[in-house]
Scaffold this active site. Sequence first.
Site, PDB file in Angstrom:
ATOM      1  N   ARG A  92      21.478 -35.330 -57.934  1.00  0.00           N
ATOM      2  CA  ARG A  92      21.790 -36.289 -56.858  1.00  0.00           C
ATOM      3  C   ARG A  92      23.194 -36.059 -56.320  1.00  0.00           C
ATOM      4  NH1 ARG A  92      19.158 -41.969 -55.666  1.00  0.00           N
ATOM      5  NH2 ARG A  92      17.150 -41.014 -55.411  1.00  0.00           N
ATOM      6  N   LEU A  99      10.974 -62.874 -46.263  1.00  0.00           N
ATOM      7  CA  LEU A  99      10.548 -61.827 -45.315  1.00  0.00           C
ATOM      8  C   LEU A  99       9.137 -61.356 -45.655  1.00  0.00           C
ATOM      9  CD1 LEU A  99      13.886 -59.781 -45.137  1.00  0.00           C
ATOM     10  CD2 LEU A  99      12.864 -61.125 -43.297  1.00  0.00           C
ATOM     11  N   CYS A 131      11.770 -52.992 -52.611  1.00  0.00           N
ATOM     12  CA  CYS A 131      12.315 -54.338 -52.861  1.00  0.00           C
ATOM     13  C   CYS A 131      11.296 -55.471 -52.880  1.00  0.00           C
ATOM     14  CB  CYS A 131      13.365 -54.656 -51.817  1.00  0.00           C
ATOM     15  SG  CYS A 131      14.842 -53.681 -52.046  1.00  0.00           S
ATOM     16  N   PHE A 132      10.424 -55.535 -51.875  1.00  0.00           N
ATOM     17  CA  PHE A 132       9.662 -56.774 -51.693  1.00  0.00           C
ATOM     18  C   PHE A 132       8.814 -57.137 -52.918  1.00  0.00           C
ATOM     19  CE2 PHE A 132       9.588 -56.946 -46.733  1.00  0.00           C
ATOM     20  CZ  PHE A 132      10.938 -57.241 -46.752  1.00  0.00           C
ATOM     21  N   THR A 167      10.904 -52.815 -61.842  1.00  0.00           N
ATOM     22  CA  THR A 167      10.102 -53.776 -62.593  1.00  0.00           C
ATOM     23  C   THR A 167       9.811 -53.184 -63.972  1.00  0.00           C
ATOM     24  OG1 THR A 167       9.109 -54.527 -60.532  1.00  0.00           O
ATOM     25  CG2 THR A 167       7.940 -55.092 -62.548  1.00  0.00           C
ATOM     26  N   LYS A 216       7.779 -47.118 -44.216  1.00  0.00           N
ATOM     27  CA  LYS A 216       8.106 -47.530 -42.853  1.00  0.00           C
ATOM     28  C   LYS A 216       8.675 -46.309 -42.146  1.00  0.00           C
ATOM     29  CE  LYS A 216      12.138 -49.820 -42.392  1.00  0.00           C
ATOM     30  NZ  LYS A 216      13.225 -50.803 -42.627  1.00  0.00           N
ATOM     31  N   ARG A 268       8.579 -45.352 -51.859  1.00  0.00           N
ATOM     32  CA  ARG A 268       8.433 -46.259 -53.005  1.00  0.00           C
ATOM     33  C   ARG A 268       7.557 -47.463 -52.635  1.00  0.00           C
ATOM     34  NH1 ARG A 268      14.547 -46.966 -54.882  1.00  0.00           N
ATOM     35  NH2 ARG A 268      14.813 -46.913 -52.638  1.00  0.00           N
TER      36      ARG A 268
HETATM   37  C1  UDX Z   1      18.935 -50.328 -55.254  1.00  0.00           C
HETATM   38  C2  UDX Z   1      19.357 -51.470 -56.116  1.00  0.00           C
HETATM   39  O1  UDX Z   1      20.360 -51.144 -56.895  1.00  0.00           O
HETATM   40  C3  UDX Z   1      18.200 -52.234 -56.584  1.00  0.00           C
HETATM   41  O2  UDX Z   1      18.532 -53.223 -57.472  1.00  0.00           O
HETATM   42  C4  UDX Z   1      17.710 -52.834 -55.336  1.00  0.00           C
HETATM   43  O3  UDX Z   1      16.736 -53.776 -55.566  1.00  0.00           O
HETATM   44  C5  UDX Z   1      17.165 -51.723 -54.472  1.00  0.00           C
HETATM   45  O4  UDX Z   1      18.131 -50.811 -54.224  1.00  0.00           O
HETATM   46  P1  UDX Z   1      18.357 -47.928 -55.081  1.00  0.00           P
HETATM   47  O5  UDX Z   1      19.712 -47.552 -54.594  1.00  0.00           O
HETATM   48  O6  UDX Z   1      17.272 -48.014 -54.089  1.00  0.00           O
HETATM   49  O7  UDX Z   1      18.431 -49.293 -55.868  1.00  0.00           O
HETATM   50  O8  UDX Z   1      17.896 -47.077 -56.324  1.00  0.00           O
HETATM   51  P2  UDX Z   1      17.902 -45.524 -56.519  1.00  0.00           P
HETATM   52  O9  UDX Z   1      17.816 -44.843 -55.212  1.00  0.00           O
HETATM   53  O10 UDX Z   1      16.925 -45.266 -57.586  1.00  0.00           O
HETATM   54  O11 UDX Z   1      19.381 -45.241 -57.065  1.00  0.00           O
HETATM   55  C6  UDX Z   1      19.871 -45.608 -58.284  1.00  0.00           C
HETATM   56  C7  UDX Z   1      20.784 -44.498 -58.774  1.00  0.00           C
HETATM   57  O12 UDX Z   1      21.441 -44.939 -59.962  1.00  0.00           O
HETATM   58  C8  UDX Z   1      20.079 -43.194 -59.126  1.00  0.00           C
HETATM   59  O13 UDX Z   1      20.647 -42.125 -58.420  1.00  0.00           O
HETATM   60  C9  UDX Z   1      20.277 -43.046 -60.632  1.00  0.00           C
HETATM   61  O14 UDX Z   1      20.421 -41.713 -61.061  1.00  0.00           O
HETATM   62  C10 UDX Z   1      21.559 -43.845 -60.844  1.00  0.00           C
HETATM   63  N1  UDX Z   1      21.752 -44.337 -62.206  1.00  0.00           N
HETATM   64  C11 UDX Z   1      20.764 -45.001 -62.833  1.00  0.00           C
HETATM   65  C12 UDX Z   1      22.976 -44.129 -62.838  1.00  0.00           C
HETATM   66  O15 UDX Z   1      23.872 -43.508 -62.286  1.00  0.00           O
HETATM   67  N2  UDX Z   1      23.148 -44.639 -64.095  1.00  0.00           N
HETATM   68  C13 UDX Z   1      22.163 -45.277 -64.775  1.00  0.00           C
HETATM   69  O16 UDX Z   1      22.369 -45.693 -65.922  1.00  0.00           O
HETATM   70  C14 UDX Z   1      20.931 -45.469 -64.117  1.00  0.00           C
HETATM   71  C1  UDX Z   2      14.009 -54.970 -47.053  1.00  0.00           C
HETATM   72  C2  UDX Z   2      14.822 -56.073 -46.376  1.00  0.00           C
HETATM   73  O1  UDX Z   2      14.481 -56.126 -44.983  1.00  0.00           O
HETATM   74  C3  UDX Z   2      16.303 -55.826 -46.566  1.00  0.00           C
HETATM   75  O2  UDX Z   2      17.054 -56.901 -46.014  1.00  0.00           O
HETATM   76  C4  UDX Z   2      16.606 -55.694 -48.050  1.00  0.00           C
HETATM   77  O3  UDX Z   2      17.968 -55.439 -48.275  1.00  0.00           O
HETATM   78  C5  UDX Z   2      15.751 -54.605 -48.675  1.00  0.00           C
HETATM   79  O4  UDX Z   2      14.370 -54.872 -48.428  1.00  0.00           O
HETATM   80  P1  UDX Z   2      13.271 -52.509 -46.439  1.00  0.00           P
HETATM   81  O5  UDX Z   2      12.336 -52.658 -47.581  1.00  0.00           O
HETATM   82  O6  UDX Z   2      14.123 -51.300 -46.353  1.00  0.00           O
HETATM   83  O7  UDX Z   2      14.262 -53.760 -46.386  1.00  0.00           O
HETATM   84  O8  UDX Z   2      12.434 -52.547 -45.071  1.00  0.00           O
HETATM   85  P2  UDX Z   2      11.794 -53.679 -44.144  1.00  0.00           P
HETATM   86  O9  UDX Z   2      12.134 -53.356 -42.749  1.00  0.00           O
HETATM   87  O10 UDX Z   2      12.127 -55.038 -44.599  1.00  0.00           O
HETATM   88  O11 UDX Z   2      10.224 -53.408 -44.308  1.00  0.00           O
HETATM   89  C6  UDX Z   2       9.546 -53.634 -45.518  1.00  0.00           C
HETATM   90  C7  UDX Z   2       8.072 -53.457 -45.337  1.00  0.00           C
HETATM   91  O12 UDX Z   2       7.519 -54.492 -44.547  1.00  0.00           O
HETATM   92  C8  UDX Z   2       7.657 -52.149 -44.658  1.00  0.00           C
HETATM   93  O13 UDX Z   2       6.568 -51.581 -45.359  1.00  0.00           O
HETATM   94  C9  UDX Z   2       7.243 -52.581 -43.273  1.00  0.00           C
HETATM   95  O14 UDX Z   2       6.272 -51.725 -42.711  1.00  0.00           O
HETATM   96  C10 UDX Z   2       6.677 -53.954 -43.547  1.00  0.00           C
HETATM   97  N1  UDX Z   2       6.701 -54.835 -42.371  1.00  0.00           N
HETATM   98  C11 UDX Z   2       7.878 -55.256 -41.837  1.00  0.00           C
HETATM   99  C12 UDX Z   2       5.490 -55.281 -41.822  1.00  0.00           C
HETATM  100  O15 UDX Z   2       4.403 -54.915 -42.305  1.00  0.00           O
HETATM  101  N2  UDX Z   2       5.526 -56.133 -40.755  1.00  0.00           N
HETATM  102  C13 UDX Z   2       6.691 -56.577 -40.209  1.00  0.00           C
HETATM  103  O16 UDX Z   2       6.645 -57.368 -39.250  1.00  0.00           O
HETATM  104  C14 UDX Z   2       7.902 -56.117 -40.775  1.00  0.00           C
END
Ligand code: UDX
Ligand code: UDX
Length: 461
Positions: A44, A229, A278-279, A96, A341, A348
Amino acid sequence: MGDSQFVKKIVCVGAGYVGGPTMTIIANKCPNYKVTVVDISQDRIDAWNSDELPIFEPGLQERVEKVRGKNLFFTTDIDAQIADADIIFVCVNTPTKTFGEGAGSAVDLQYVEMTARRIKENATSDTIVVEKSTLPVRAAQALGTILHSGNNSVHFEILSNPEFMAEGTGIQDMEFPDRILIGSQDTPSGNAARDELMKIYLHWVPKEKLITTNLWSSELSKLVSNAFLAQRISSINSISAICEATEADIEEVSMAVGKDSRVGEKFLRAGVGFGGSCFRKDILNLVYLCEHYQLHPVAEFWRQVISINDYQMDRFVKRILSSLFNTLAGKKIALFGFAFKPDTGDTRDSPAIYISKKLYEEQAELNITDPHAIPNAKRDLQGFEDRVNFIEDPYKAAEGAHCIALLTEWKEYASLDYQKIYDSMEKPAFIFDGRNLLDHKKLYDIGFNVYPVGKPALEHS
Ligand code: UDX
Ligand code: UDX
């Protein structure tokens, strides 16, 4: 040049979808801060230091290039960076839990705990620790206990500062946020830490957009924001099923309902269901929390948001099956889009994963196309390669197919030459527009049988 030019040193643990872009913006907006992103994954970090960043996000590349090596650094040298930090953002993943107590709903906190222990062992002076990862309510308490255990005399002040950026629009969301939320303890050191963090954001965010709350409200607000949302999407998707049964049109209903300023127009697009990291995770987290506090009806209420999402994906597959004469065995299906999206390569929890596996179970052959998500799609569908093909060109993906299922509303899919596509497909040709992106009447006139979401199908007799 040494570090003396910098007023503060920020370290971010976790170079993922959240940590990388967030720190890039802070480094761009605060040239007087040194920002170092650390990660346990050498791959990474190497990618962040290369021309091919590990994530695709519009506008990210140029912002990284502008400051990388000046005040933005990426390294695996975690312990040394922690020792040197004034402020540490925790951005490790919080998936999770897949095992033991709470499997399938509670948050797996092992990475957060490991990070806290590492901070405790290496910090050499008082440090502000910022929770950016989404955590259960009262996680800051556990974090504080770990950080202050043992002999280290260093004081840690914990803040909650959840991330609200959405993928694909992450840069815009960070540069022009609706709000920045900071939760802190109401103590002199808590308030001082909060003010330090506010100072960073005030480099580019208007003061009135900075919201301060207590720690628990901030942690809970992140979960609730995502739950609300997702709930809107499940609400409109549930109505799309009624529309399909009654010949009402979901886009007209959505427009009519959304024009009420109390409801608002955003997040009312029906589709194949929500995905993303996230959702689902955050709602499961909320459900687990409710159950922990014996609030079973509340848990049940939020669980339904996920049930409807699962139902929506199932309905989509069943509609394909029943329209294609109740058998998909040996039929070729082109999937347009695999990312959860558009404008991201992230897959994911993408509905495409679930839908692909269901179609595969029906013994269909899948041609998957996506402008950015094919590498991730290949990982998601490992073990299914015997009947899954990954094809970059959508025209080639559709060649000889019985049906197209559009799962991600990439704008390039709206302007394809559908006459050319139709000519290359098996007949009768079917198209299932899972995001209501396309011109359905035009497709019907070309000869397709067209199945939008939440609207009457356009079928040739
Ligand atoms: C984030 C948030 O942190 C999560 O809680 C939120 O709900 C969604 O977004 P995200 O950045 O999407 O997670 O996760 P990911 O892209 O998997 O990145 C996490 C990084 O942390 C990875 O690159 C992983 O290698 C690193 N990591 C993990 C560490 O450096 N140390 C650890 O012990 C575990
Ligand atoms: C979401 C939240 O929007 C953001 O604020 C938070 O920090 C992380 O989680 P993200 O998951 O990146 O962001 O994308 P988002 O634009 O929220 O879309 C999530 C999912 O909902 C997608 O699969 C999208 O296609 C779906 N979606 C969104 C619908 O099906 N209908 C809509 O009207 C809006």
